[in-house]
Enzyme design. Structure first.
Site, short mmCIF file in Angstrom:
data_model
loop_
_atom_site.label_atom_id
_atom_site.label_comp_id
_atom_site.label_asym_id
_atom_site.label_seq_id
_atom_site.Cartn_x
_atom_site.Cartn_y
_atom_site.Cartn_z
N ASP A 24 -36.05 52.26 -71.45
CA ASP A 24 -37.31 52.99 -71.67
C ASP A 24 -38.09 52.41 -72.85
O ASP A 24 -37.50 51.89 -73.80
CB ASP A 24 -36.99 54.48 -71.93
N HIS A 41 -43.71 45.67 -69.29
CA HIS A 41 -42.67 45.54 -68.26
C HIS A 41 -42.20 44.09 -68.15
O HIS A 41 -41.03 43.81 -67.92
CB HIS A 41 -43.18 46.04 -66.91
N LEU A 136 -19.29 39.69 -63.44
CA LEU A 136 -19.98 40.95 -63.70
C LEU A 136 -20.61 41.52 -62.42
O LEU A 136 -21.31 40.81 -61.70
CB LEU A 136 -21.10 40.69 -64.73
#
Ligand code: FPP
Length: 246
Positions: A24, A41, A136
């Site tokens: 955020d 963004h 991962l």
């Protein structure tokens, strides 16, 4: 403390298995610089790239889930929504080879049905190309909501109960868990939220039942490898009792 020293100290301790991040603060990062929200963004996507690369390279923990777009984010201006999807598609296409080669297994969890065709195709291709990787596991929550995920599991379970004929008493936790979109991921150990807000915003709800929560005021585009290590250090100082006594 130097990054390397901090890294070594953290690798000596107990590490989480599954970490989730609510990324955020992109909008505020841009606003404070007089830039369009989409630039926030874009910097956020670079931060995500930095963190994924670091976690994969250092083998810090095996599961990372990033909250990229929630079922509630559709209420943003159309241009912003389209811009976020474009960034995600660029990320998946540009980083495809690096992700494949670094052993990352990609999973995109969420309702794909409303996503643009190009993005859906990029997801499908990269999920397929990385499906046999064993490094991962990177889950990107996209058009995702914790409530949506639970409802979808209930619906699928009811359908299965009808066709395979099992009764309500057979619906135990492990069975239900397998129907969630995170079926192949373990529950979350650590949830990190950047950007200073203290809530979980309909992220993975079931999976974070016993997660340690870590909030930081740092805005997501500013989040660095060192910030991640500080969150892990904080995690290592927590006493986890899972409802019992320690
Ligand atoms: C929250 O900031 C961020 C989002 C809703 C979008 C997150 C998307 C990315 C970082 C894109 C790339 C992701 C990956 C995995 C490559 P906000 O707009 O709510 O910020 P604000 O609270 O300051 O307005």
């Amino acid at each position: 403390m130097q990054l390397d020293a901090l890294l070594a100290e953290i690798k000596d301790g107990v590490l989480p298995v599954h970490v989730g991040i609510i990324m955020d603060g992109n909008g505020r990062w841009a606003k404070s610089r007089g830039l369009p929200r989409l630039e926030g963004h874009r910097q956020g996507a670079l931060a995500a790239e930095r963190i994924v690369r670091f976690v994969a390279k250092e083998n810090l923990f095996p599961y990372l889930t990033l909250f990229a777009f929630s079922t509630e984010n559709w209420s943003r201006p159309k241009a912003e929504v389209e811009g976020i999807f474009r960034l995600l598609e660029e990320f998946l296409r540009e980083k495809a080879d690096e992700l494949v080669e670094s052993g990352v297994k990609l999973l995109v969890i969420g309702d794909h049905s409303r996503l643009p065709d190009g993005l859906r195709e990029a997801i499908r291709e990269l999920e397929e190309r990385t499906s046999r990787n064993r490094g991962l596991t990177l889950a990107i929550a996209l058009n995702f909501g914790g409530k949506w995920a639970i409802l979808r599991a209930v619906r699928d379970l009811l359908r299965a109960a009808r066709s395979v004929a099992f009764g309500p008493e057979e619906v135990r936790e492990e069975l239900f868990r397998a129907y969630l979109p995170t079926g192949e991921l373990p529950d979350m150990d650590l949830l990190i939220r950047t950007g200073g807000r203290l809530r979980v915003s309909n992220f993975l709800l079931w999976e974070l039942a016993y997660a340690e929560l870590y909030f930081t005021d740092t805005l997501w585009p500013d989040f660095t490898e060192e910030d991640l290590l500080l969150a892990l250090k904080d995690f290592q100082g927590r006493e986890r009792s899972f409802g019992g006594v320690r």
